[in-house]
Enzyme design. Structure first.
Site, PDB file in Angstrom:
ATOM      1  CG  PHE A  12      32.461  26.280  46.037  1.00  0.00           C
ATOM      2  CD1 PHE A  12      33.343  27.179  45.474  1.00  0.00           C
ATOM      3  CD2 PHE A  12      31.877  25.320  45.225  1.00  0.00           C
ATOM      4  CE1 PHE A  12      33.634  27.136  44.121  1.00  0.00           C
ATOM      5  CE2 PHE A  12      32.161  25.268  43.871  1.00  0.00           C
ATOM      6  CZ  PHE A  12      33.046  26.177  43.324  1.00  0.00           C
ATOM      7  CE  LYS A  13      37.593  25.949  43.166  1.00  0.00           C
ATOM      8  NZ  LYS A  13      37.083  27.269  43.523  1.00  0.00           N
ATOM      9  CG  ASP A  14      36.789  22.001  51.524  1.00  0.00           C
ATOM     10  OD1 ASP A  14      37.820  21.508  51.040  1.00  0.00           O
ATOM     11  OD2 ASP A  14      36.801  22.921  52.377  1.00  0.00           O
TER      12      ASP A  14
END
Ligand SMILES: *Cc1c(COP(=O)(O)O)cnc(C)c1O
Length: 467
Positions: free
Chosen positions: A111-113
């Protein structure tokens, strides 16, 4: 839109300023001076918008005039165009009233993207406006480094140097960083632990002449822009499920408290969120806090969900500031006392207020493996360990009849093949666009755990690219 520090002694900055600054000079975290808000009418008007369009409208509230809306729209479209699912952050239904929002369709499968892809483009835009350049340095134990490298590879005006502890990240995670061939990217494998790498980053920032010479910057999880860029997907999910004409609830696997803080922000600016569940593994400081106001540090123990192996959730300070009625002096005192004593003294009234929204949940490794297996048997759905803790937390703490619970799936199961094999007996394949990861050429430097050696490598990267 102006931003102030939670500790009250740093310059007030606009969005571009907090984007580039990251941490405030007084050790605090930047928050909006006044919260923006969405009326129910404005929320309804965003129903059915493609993700990038919704993201631009939400980010505009946090950015204000610092970036023209049309520019922001273009940056958002570009940021999410490369995702592996046309809905960007799709919802999957697991049961009556139980949904998963998949946040792992970006280039590094975590999810960091969702935030980092936009941050890379925001940096490039703001640096061009200011005719400036920066060197981003960071330490990673896994997902953050690869997401940052993917986001900044090939961007003008930015060099990025990421350190990882040699031999201590998974092969998938390392290769996602070291196989990126852009000349503005450098990876350093440090002979040491993740904590050593973090100390090296801190030491580089503390070396003021070095920091100034190389224009150091950071994109760690306390950067406000990252929190802001995580708000849109909560609104996107809620609108799809009937908000603002219906309450929703979210369950979020939590490490540094960044992701779930974004859910709280969505609520603060007008989304009707009935409940937020934080998911933890055996490193359960947050669960202990929400259960019985016990925020006390204990040694970090490794688990099957390594991105949640954290004792001090750095973004919690932003919630604390709100719980203390935005009293910066009290926030600063509470935080310095916490660092010294290892226990955070939160007044009971503030804790009760937190509990009106937040519920803590914890799950052991054994429990996580059993739940992964059970979920697959019942629904066919594969959740990796972090996501599974989120789903199980949502099931354990439903918000009530008719309130849909949305659990955040924060990584693709292929990122944690060993755990998945333990749980289900099979290793999930990498998505096609990453299928050749193991054939790609790696490129990285090795360094002893010594500041001068690291500084020389950082300087060499910058000089090479300036030439
Ligand atoms: C970073 C990460 C988390 C924790 O998110 P925070 O914002 O630090 O709370 C959870 N799951 C995965 C897979 C992550 O990469």
């Amino acid at each position: 839109m102006r931003y102030i520090s939670t500790r009250g002694h740093a310059p007030v900055r606009d969005f571009s300023g907090v984007l580039l600054a990251g941490l405030a000079e007084d050790g605090g975290l930047y928050v909006p001076e006044a919260w923006p808000s969405f009326s129910h009418e404005e929320l309804r008007a965003m129903r059915g918008l493609p993700y990038a369009e919704l993201a631009a409208r939400v980010m505009h509230k946090f950015i204000g005039p610092a970036i023209p809306f049309a520019t922001l729209q273009k940056l958002c479209r570009e940021a999410y165009a490369g995702f592996g699912h046309p809905a960007v952050a799709p919802l999957v239904q697991l049961d009556t009233g139980l949904f998963v929002q998949e946040l792992f369709h970006g280039p590094t499968l975590a999810f960091k993207d969702m935030a980092m892809q936009l941050l890379g483009r925001l940096f490039e835009h703001v640096l061009a406006e200011q005719n400036a350049q920066v060197t981003i340095v960071g330490a990673t134990s896994g997902d953050t480094g690869s997401a940052a490298i993917e986001a900044f590879a090939g961007r003008e005006r930015v060099n990025i140097v990421i350190m990882h502890p040699e031999g201590r990240t998974s092969a998938v995670q390392r290769r996602q960083m070291t196989t990126v061939q852009a000349p503005n990217v450098a990876n350093i494998a440090v002979a040491g632990t993740f904590d050593d790498c973090q100390d090296l980053v801190k030491a580089m920032f503390a070396d003021v002449p070095f920091r100034k010479e190389l224009h150091l910057s950071a994109v760690n999880s306390i950067n406000w822009a990252r929190v802001a860029a995580q708000v849109p997907y909560y609104i996107y999910a809620a609108l799809a499920l009937g908000a603002p004409d219906r309450d929703v609830a979210f369950s979020v696997p939590t490490g540094n408290f960044g992701n779930v803080l974004a859910a709280w922000v969505a609520r603060r600016i007008g989304l009707p969120v009935a409940r937020l569940v934080t998911g933890s593994n055996r490193n359960d400081i947050l669960a202990r806090f929400f259960d019985h106001n016990d925020m006390s540090m204990q040694p970090v123990e490794p688990s099957l969900s390594p991105s949640m192996d954290i004792q001090v959730s750095s973004n919690f300070e932003r919630l604390l500031f709100e719980l203390l009625d935005r009293d910066a002096a009290a926030t600063a005192l509470t935080m310095t006392d916490f660092r010294m004593s290892g226990r955070m003294a939160v007044p009971d009234a503030a804790w009760h207020r937190a509990r009106q929204t937040f519920h803590g949940f914890r799950l052991s490794d054994e429990g996580t493996l059993a739940e992964i297996r059970r979920l697959q048997e019942r629904t066919g759905y594969l959740a990796e360990p972090h996501s599974m803790i989120g789903i199980a937390g949502g099931v354990a703490h439903p918000a009530g009849h008719g309130v849909p619970m949305v659990a955040m799936a924060t990584a693709h199961p292929a990122k944690f093949p060993d755990a998945m094999e333990q749980a289900t007996g099979a290793r999930p394949p990498l998505p096609a666009r990453l299928g050749d990861l193991y054939e790609r050429t790696e490129r990285f430097s090795r360094s002893p755990n010594e500041l001068p050696a690291i500084q020389a490598l950082v300087r060499a990267t910058v000089l090479r690219n300036a030439a």
